[in-house]
Design an enzyme around this catalytic site. Structure first.
Site, PDB file in Angstrom:
ATOM      1  N   GLU A  57      -3.992   9.467  18.993  1.00 35.57           N
ATOM      2  CA  GLU A  57      -4.637  10.882  19.066  1.00 35.57           C
ATOM      3  C   GLU A  57      -5.488  11.414  18.008  1.00 35.57           C
ATOM      4  OE1 GLU A  57      -1.340   9.960  19.334  1.00 35.57           O
ATOM      5  OE2 GLU A  57      -1.130  10.520  21.349  1.00 35.57           O
TER       6      GLU A  57
ATOM      7  N   GLN B 268       0.889  -1.302   0.098  1.00 35.75           N
ATOM      8  CA  GLN B 268      -0.104   0.231   0.112  1.00 35.75           C
ATOM      9  C   GLN B 268       0.751   1.261   0.019  1.00 35.75           C
ATOM     10  OE1 GLN B 268      -1.431   0.759   3.909  1.00 35.75           O
ATOM     11  NE2 GLN B 268      -3.449   1.924   3.218  1.00 35.75           N
TER      12      GLN B 268
ATOM     13  N   SER C 166       4.774  -1.714   4.050  1.00 33.51           N
ATOM     14  CA  SER C 166       5.167  -3.201   4.687  1.00 33.51           C
ATOM     15  C   SER C 166       5.236  -3.867   3.118  1.00 33.51           C
ATOM     16  CB  SER C 166       4.285  -3.740   5.526  1.00 33.51           C
ATOM     17  OG  SER C 166       3.292  -2.728   6.243  1.00 33.51           O
TER      18      SER C 166
ATOM     19  N   SER D 257       0.940   6.472   2.939  1.00 34.10           N
ATOM     20  CA  SER D 257       1.926   7.356   3.791  1.00 34.10           C
ATOM     21  C   SER D 257       3.054   8.407   2.939  1.00 34.10           C
ATOM     22  CB  SER D 257       2.321   6.975   4.926  1.00 34.10           C
ATOM     23  OG  SER D 257       1.152   6.604   5.709  1.00 34.10           O
TER      24      SER D 257
ATOM     25  N   GLU E  42      -8.692  -1.464   6.717  1.00 30.20           N
ATOM     26  CA  GLU E  42      -7.303  -1.642   7.471  1.00 30.20           C
ATOM     27  C   GLU E  42      -7.613  -1.707   9.187  1.00 30.20           C
ATOM     28  OE1 GLU E  42      -4.597   1.615   7.495  1.00 30.20           O
ATOM     29  OE2 GLU E  42      -2.903   0.117   7.778  1.00 30.20           O
TER      30      GLU E  42
END
Lengths: 392, 365
Positions: free
Chosen positions: A362, A111, A146, A114, A229
């Site tokens: 958070e 994937q 990953s 990010s 996910e």
């Protein structure tokens, strides 16, 4: 929904007519073609269109008969995220072409979401995909990937229109990792291992037939992927924590420190929290099964991350001198993250990632506050602004 | 492995009717008056809920005229009682004392509790988790003598179930407190919605209900049921605190925006939401398993008590803090919840005490 009989009957027929020793790929392809891969999916795409519950019996029958499985753990992103996304937005041609090798494990997926500048604020991705003739040319840098070194395909989120606000100018692609413009570098973590990679994309060419969903509709598609996910990370964290509290319980029993009342109470507080978290997880599963999905998944992830961190931290203290060892700092590149059998030091370090990966604690608290409790949203100065004009 | 932790449709319906009833009978301004010496608050509320709905008898077997509800249904009532800090002796009479009497086989006495006209209390300090090393009254020749401190649920009690020692043997004695040989001194209590009293017996005439192992198991059953139901009260209380805090911070503006939009506050409320949900799972688990008794029930109740009591206090404390100045006033009901939550925290054993007992269960044999 059809009843359970056809699926399991077909599975038995298949098992009788095939030799379990048939070469792995051939056997898995045939099983897919017989609709016995993911039975709840449509016929012709590895399924039979029957109830999801039937999968378990089919799986058990194949395992009992000694057939190879598709090594699902090695292709978690493919099966858990790419497949649901392709089923949801893929064209018929894409489903036909991509799903079979995905399910059999011949094509591993990763994937590419990010980026160094887009972590919690995922919609801020800067990797550009520019239209050229019947395809796209992609440039940018991705991180925390990953399995990138094993993957044949990647789910890519890229910016196609910088003049639109950040959520609106994104498009979703399947990217062929074999393209010469793809460079994968291991990203070493505090554990010494490199589970993840950095991926550099330089003039990578993607045919338009590998676009998933409409141009500039990538954010919505990504949300489909991420919903899957979070469910899967929430579940795996639960399993990790369950093993961990048992491991730490054994250490606590044998540690000289455990006779101290303060230590005992500290451990017991965590033990109580862990057992209650298991009950909360059980309750969430019951809600899902009763068709009343709740937002507890995010909550559980926050809880399990904290527990894994605190339990492993306490364990090092309980171990005393034994806690000062560390298995091995060698940079291995594991396909699967496995806590079981690892020493407390490794688990302590790896657990630090539990409150970061798949949504930081958070951000999850923000989600609970805004989506569940209905509290007012955070101030977002880039809202509605053309992405290219927002401060970065 | 897991018990059914969800609410059934029947339980949802029960909740709805109990909530409506309590809204009418236990408004917070009336409950607050219990702190200003108005002793009619408890009796009025008890009569109102007893008349409208036979709540007191809900968990009593149908063969004894009760509602025949299971503990998981009674737990829903406890949640609702916690949500309004109801000043009625439901926990002490309808849960603990009822369970003790049932365990003693005292069906005739249980029958009198159904319509709320009789109210029973097990005379142990509210802090009791097990009789352990408590100094108990003594019984000789059918007469009980001794004192018990900090007993909750005495204010309306018409029947006292008194653990008393006959030599070294534990007995349970039934005493009607109206007689001159029993004194009940109500104390100015931290939680006036569940006030505690000092009870004294001077050669008080008593009827023996049980002795020896029977008496011990009856007390244990009563306190175990009490612990399970208290956890649900704590869940209801915490839930109200969270809801009212969320509602308040959405409409309270400072610095030109609702204070509920500040992340520092949002995260506190989100964490509290997680804690309340976890507490709910623990309390439901205890409510489902408590009726079966045995080790599994003891662990489930211990777990629920070790978790829920601190969550209720946290919720009440956050409620006061996030309400700012208004949360410190007499007028706002937050203090009712804080006082109940704090008293509940030491009731039937502190979290630390429950953790210590759970730890014994983990020690290898």
């Amino acid at each position: 929904m059809s009843d359970a009989r056809p699926a399991i009957d077909l599975a038995r027929e298949f098992i009788e007519s095939w030799d379990p020793a048939t070469p792995r790929e051939e056997s898995l392809r045939a099983r897919y073609d017989a609709g016995l891969a993911w039975v709840a999916r449509p016929a012709g795409l590895g399924g039979l269109g029957c109830a999801p519950e039937d999968q378990r019996a089919v799986e058990a029958a194949f395992t009992a008969a000694g057939f190879p499985d598709n090594n699902a753990l090695a292709n978690g992103i493919g099966l858990g995220m790419a497949a649901p996304t392709i089923f949801a937005v893929g064209t018929d041609e894409q489903k036909e072409r991509l799903l079979r090798p995905l399910w059999t494990g011949e094509e591993i997926w990763c994937q590419l979401f990010s980026e160094p500048g887009a972590g919690s604020d995922l919609a801020n991705v800067a990797t550009r995909a520019v239209r050229t003739g019947d395809g796209w040319v992609v440039n940018g840098q991705k991180v925390w990937t990953s399995n990138a070194h094993n993957a044949v395909y990647a789910l890519l989120l890229a910016r196609t229109d910088p003049d639109l606000p950040k959520h609106s100018g994104l498009t979703y692609f399947a990217l062929d990792m074999r393209d010469p413009g793809v460079e994968v570098r291991p990203l070493r973590q505090i554990t010494g291992e490199a589970e993840f990679n950095e991926v550099f994309l330089t003039d990578v060419v993607i045919p338009d037939t590998d676009r998933l969903g409409d141009v500039n509709n990538g954010w919505l598609v990504a949300m489909t992927t991420l919903a899957n996910e979070r469910v899967s990370i929430g579940n795996s964290d639960a399993e990790v924590e369950q093993t961990m509290v048992d491991v730490v319980e054994r250490t606590w029993r044998s540690a000289p420190e455990s006779t101290r009342e303060r230590t005992r109470d500290r451990f017991m507080s965590l033990w109580v929290d862990a057992k209650v978290a298991d009950l909360a997880a059980a309750r969430m599963k019951q809600q899902l099964e009763a068709g009343k999905p709740g937002p507890e998944g995010s909550a559980l992830k926050v809880t399990f991350a904290r527990l894994a961190q605190e339990l492993s931290g306490l364990e090092i203290e309980l171990l005393g001198a034994d806690g000062l060892g560390y298995g091995d700092w060698e940079m291995v590149r594991p396909t699967i993250v496995e806590f079981t059998g690892r020493d407390a030091g490794y688990r302590y370090l790896r657990a630090k990632g539990n409150s970061i990966e798949g949504g930081t604690s958070e951000i999850l608290l923000n989600i609970i506050a805004e989506k569940v409790l209905g509290l007012p949203p955070e101030h977002r100065p880039d809202k509605g602004m053309a992405w290219k004009d927002s401060p970065r | 492995m897991s018990a059914d932790l969800l609410y059934s449709d029947t339980e949802d319906a029960l909740r709805e009717s109990v909530r409506a009833l309590l809204a009418a009978t236990c408004p917070s301004e009336r409950v607050t008056e219990a702190y200003d010496g108005d002793t009619s608050v408890a009796s009025d509320a008890w009569r109102a809920v007893s008349d409208a709905m036979e709540l007191a008898g809900l968990g009593i077997d149908e063969s004894l005229g009760g509602g025949g509800a299971t503990s998981r249904e009674v737990a829903v009532v406890m949640e609702e009682l916690g949500r309004v800090v109801a000043p009625i002796p439901f926990l002490t009479s309808s849960v603990i004392a009822t369970r003790v009497l049932v365990s003693c086989g005292a069906g005739d006495l249980v029958r009198t509790l159904v319509d709320g006209s009789a109210v029973a209390v097990l005379t142990v300090p509210l802090t009791t988790m097990d009789l352990g090393d408590l100094t108990l009254p003594t019984v000789a020749g059918g007469l009980v003598t001794g004192r018990v401190h900090a007993v909750a649920g005495c204010e309306l009690a018409t029947l006292m179930i008194v653990p008393a020692l006959d030599g070294t043997v534990l007995t349970l004695q039934a005493i009607e407190p109206q007689s001159g040989s029993t004194s009940v001194t109500m104390r100015s209590s931290f939680d006036m919605t569940r006030p505690v009293a000092d009870v004294g017996f001077t050669a008080a005439p008593a009827t023996e209900l049980a002795r020896g192992a029977d008496a011990e198991s009856a007390v244990r059953a009563g306190l175990l049921a009490g612990g399970a139901m208290l956890a649900s009260e704590q869940v209801g209380l915490a839930e109200w605190c969270l809801e009212s805090t969320v509602a308040y911070t959405k409409q309270r503006n400072q610095f030109g925006r609702p204070i509920g939009s500040f992340q520092a506050l949002k995260h506190r409320m989100a964490r509290l939401w997680i804690a309340v949900n976890s507490a709910r799972a623990a309390a439901r688990n205890a409510a489902v398993l408590v009726d079966a008794g045995g080790d599994e029930a003891a662990v489930a109740v211990g777990l629920a008590q070790a978790y829920c009591s601190d969550v209720a206090v946290l919720a009440a404390e956050e409620c006061v803090q996030l309400h700012g100045g208004i949360g410190m006033t007499w007028e706002h009901p937050a203090h009712l919840y804080l006082k109940r939550a704090k008293a509940d925290q030491v009731a039937l054993g502190t979290a630390a005490h429950h953790r210590a007992v759970l730890a014994e269960g983990l020690t290898p044999t």
